[in-house]
Scaffold this motif. Sequence first.
Motif, mmCIF file in Angstrom:
data_model
loop_
_atom_site.group_PDB
_atom_site.id
_atom_site.type_symbol
_atom_site.label_atom_id
_atom_site.label_comp_id
_atom_site.label_asym_id
_atom_site.label_seq_id
_atom_site.Cartn_x
_atom_site.Cartn_y
_atom_site.Cartn_z
ATOM 1 N N ALA A 171 2.941 -7.583 16.958
ATOM 2 C CA ALA A 171 3.985 -8.273 17.729
ATOM 3 C C ALA A 171 3.334 -9.325 18.612
ATOM 4 C CB ALA A 171 4.761 -7.266 18.570
ATOM 5 N N PRO A 172 3.350 -10.594 18.220
ATOM 6 C CA PRO A 172 2.683 -11.659 18.988
ATOM 7 C C PRO A 172 3.306 -11.908 20.353
ATOM 8 C CG PRO A 172 3.376 -12.437 16.814
ATOM 9 C CD PRO A 172 3.943 -11.081 16.997
ATOM 10 N N GLU A 173 4.635 -11.813 20.438
ATOM 11 C CA GLU A 173 5.314 -12.087 21.702
ATOM 12 C C GLU A 173 5.521 -10.777 22.445
ATOM 13 O OE1 GLU A 173 7.201 -14.545 24.583
ATOM 14 O OE2 GLU A 173 5.964 -15.009 22.847
ATOM 15 N N PRO A 174 5.044 -10.645 23.670
ATOM 16 C CA PRO A 174 5.250 -9.395 24.416
ATOM 17 C C PRO A 174 6.729 -9.013 24.452
ATOM 18 C CG PRO A 174 3.791 -10.861 25.603
ATOM 19 C CD PRO A 174 4.351 -11.666 24.461
ATOM 20 N N GLN A 175 7.023 -7.796 24.014
ATOM 21 C CA GLN A 175 8.398 -7.322 24.001
ATOM 22 C C GLN A 175 8.559 -6.277 25.103
ATOM 23 O OE1 GLN A 175 10.396 -7.514 20.605
ATOM 24 N NE2 GLN A 175 8.948 -8.899 19.642
ATOM 25 N N ASN A 240 8.219 -15.315 16.611
ATOM 26 C CA ASN A 240 8.031 -14.339 17.691
ATOM 27 C C ASN A 240 8.676 -13.000 17.332
ATOM 28 O OD1 ASN A 240 6.559 -16.008 19.412
ATOM 29 N ND2 ASN A 240 8.432 -16.927 20.244
ATOM 30 N N GLY A 241 8.494 -12.633 16.078
ATOM 31 C CA GLY A 241 9.080 -11.392 15.581
ATOM 32 C C GLY A 241 8.139 -10.216 15.717
ATOM 33 N N ILE A 242 8.329 -9.246 14.839
ATOM 34 C CA ILE A 242 7.530 -8.024 14.870
ATOM 35 C C ILE A 242 7.476 -7.472 13.459
ATOM 36 C CG2 ILE A 242 9.541 -6.580 15.420
ATOM 37 C CD1 ILE A 242 7.678 -4.836 17.095
ATOM 38 N N THR A 243 6.383 -6.824 13.102
ATOM 39 C CA THR A 243 6.290 -6.174 11.802
ATOM 40 C C THR A 243 5.342 -4.993 11.889
ATOM 41 O OG1 THR A 243 6.052 -6.549 9.424
ATOM 42 C CG2 THR A 243 4.363 -7.534 10.850
ATOM 43 N N ILE A 244 5.301 -4.229 10.832
ATOM 44 C CA ILE A 244 4.432 -3.058 10.757
ATOM 45 C C ILE A 244 3.513 -3.233 9.561
ATOM 46 C CG2 ILE A 244 4.374 -0.557 10.432
ATOM 47 C CD1 ILE A 244 7.147 -0.476 11.811
ATOM 48 N N ILE A 245 2.209 -3.093 9.779
ATOM 49 C CA ILE A 245 1.221 -3.393 8.749
ATOM 50 C C ILE A 245 0.225 -2.243 8.608
ATOM 51 C CG2 ILE A 245 1.375 -5.892 9.003
ATOM 52 C CD1 ILE A 245 -1.034 -5.789 10.842
ATOM 53 N N PRO A 246 -0.420 -2.130 7.441
ATOM 54 C CA PRO A 246 -1.428 -1.086 7.248
ATOM 55 C C PRO A 246 -2.735 -1.424 7.965
ATOM 56 C CG PRO A 246 -1.184 -2.386 5.259
ATOM 57 C CD PRO A 246 -0.125 -2.856 6.195
ATOM 58 N N GLU A 247 -3.470 -0.395 8.283
ATOM 59 C CA GLU A 247 -4.666 -0.490 9.120
ATOM 60 C C GLU A 247 -5.735 -1.434 8.575
ATOM 61 O OE1 GLU A 247 -7.471 2.831 11.381
ATOM 62 O OE2 GLU A 247 -6.275 3.398 9.651
ATOM 63 N N GLU A 256 -7.528 -13.176 18.376
ATOM 64 C CA GLU A 256 -6.201 -13.469 18.913
ATOM 65 C C GLU A 256 -5.146 -12.583 18.261
ATOM 66 O OE1 GLU A 256 -8.328 -15.724 17.854
ATOM 67 O OE2 GLU A 256 -8.821 -16.906 19.647
ATOM 68 N N ARG A 257 -5.254 -12.422 16.950
ATOM 69 C CA ARG A 257 -4.290 -11.577 16.258
ATOM 70 C C ARG A 257 -4.496 -10.100 16.587
ATOM 71 N NH1 ARG A 257 -3.272 -13.835 10.048
ATOM 72 N NH2 ARG A 257 -1.779 -15.487 10.637
ATOM 73 N N GLN A 258 -5.741 -9.688 16.705
ATOM 74 C CA GLN A 258 -6.003 -8.281 17.021
ATOM 75 C C GLN A 258 -5.429 -7.903 18.384
ATOM 76 O OE1 GLN A 258 -10.204 -7.582 16.549
ATOM 77 N NE2 GLN A 258 -10.072 -7.506 14.320
ATOM 78 N N ALA A 259 -5.343 -8.871 19.295
ATOM 79 C CA ALA A 259 -4.761 -8.607 20.611
ATOM 80 C C ALA A 259 -3.261 -8.321 20.520
ATOM 81 C CB ALA A 259 -5.019 -9.786 21.537
ATOM 82 N N CYS A 260 -2.647 -8.672 19.404
ATOM 83 C CA CYS A 260 -1.204 -8.459 19.220
ATOM 84 C C CYS A 260 -0.903 -7.160 18.486
ATOM 85 C CB CYS A 260 -0.597 -9.625 18.434
ATOM 86 S SG CYS A 260 -0.813 -11.242 19.210
ATOM 87 N N VAL A 261 -1.930 -6.387 18.183
ATOM 88 C CA VAL A 261 -1.756 -5.135 17.433
ATOM 89 C C VAL A 261 -1.611 -3.964 18.389
ATOM 90 C CG1 VAL A 261 -2.843 -3.531 15.808
ATOM 91 C CG2 VAL A 261 -3.036 -6.005 15.454
#
Length: 308
Positions: A171-175, A240-247, A256-261
Motif C-alpha cells: 500500500a503506497p499511500e498511508p491508509q 494510490n491503491g492496495i494489493t496483496i502479493i506473495p513474499e 522505496e517499494r519495500q517501505a510500502c510493504v
Amino acid sequence: MNIQQLHYVLSIDEYRHFQKAAEACFVTPATLSIMLKKLEEELDIVIFDRSKHPIIPTEMGKIVIENARTILSAVDNMQYEVKYAASENEIQGELRIGIIPTLAPYLLHHFIPGMTAKYPRLRIQLKELRTQQITDYLRKDIIDVGIIALQQEANEFKTRPLFRERLLVFAPEPQSKLKSNYILSADIDISKLWLLEEEHCLRSQVMNLCSLKKTNSKNEQLTFDAGSIETLINLVEMTNGITIIPELAVLAFTSERQACVKHFAEPEPAREIGMITYRHFVKEKLLDILENEILSAINPILREVSTS
C-alpha cells in the motif's frame, strides 16, 4: 499393437484434429488414420468419434487413452533408468517443468543456474502456465511436473509440498487503518484493492482472505484485471491503491517499494508452494533433484526474510 500407435492415439487426443496430430508426429494424415484404424480393428472398438468436430474419444477410447499414458510413461521410465545406469549414475534426460506466473519471475533464477551447472546432461524445459493449464498439460503429458500453489488437487495427481510463502500487503499511500506494522484483513479498504485477473489462483486466495465476492463493476470509473504482479504493483502506485502479493515478489523491490510493504497479524495468511505430477509419472530421481535444488536455494532466503 505397438508403441508408435499409442503415441498416435495420444497425439490425436491432444489436438483433436488429424492434420495437426499428423504434423506433430511427422507423418501424413493418411498414415495416422491407417495406424489408428489398425489399432481399432485389433481392439475391436472405435477410439475416436470422427463425426464430431473437433473429434472426441468414445467411452472405450477414453480407456485406451488412459492406458496408453500409463504404458508410455513406463516405457519412458525404463529408458531413463537404463540410460542412468549406463552413464555410471550421472543424471541425464529431460525434465519438462510448468510454473505459475506469480512464482516464475521470483523463484526460477534462484535455483535453475545451479541446477544446470550441477547436472550438465539434464535438459530442462520451462513453461510459464496458469494452474489450470498445468493440470491439463500434465494429463496430456506435455509437461512432467508443475510448480504451483497447492490446493485440493484431484486424485489423479500426486503432490510434494515445498515451502510456505507468506502473503503481504502493498500500500503506497498511508491508509488510516494500515499505520500499524501488523494488520488484519478487515483493515483493508476493499474499494482500493486491486487484484490479478480471474485465471490466477492467487486472486481466489486474496478474495477468500478478504471475504470478497464478484461484484458488478459497471459504475466504476476505472477497472483493470492485471495479468502480472509487476503490472499490479504499477497500477496500485498509479491509483494510490492496495494489493496483496506473495513474499518472494518483495525481494526484488526497491527500498522505496519495500517501505510500502506491511505484514498481516498472526496467523499470517500464506500459500503452500509445491510440485504436482500426474499419477503415472515415475521419474522420482528427477523429482528428488528438483525438490532438493529448490529447497537448498530458497530456504536460506525465506529464513532471512522472516527474521528481517
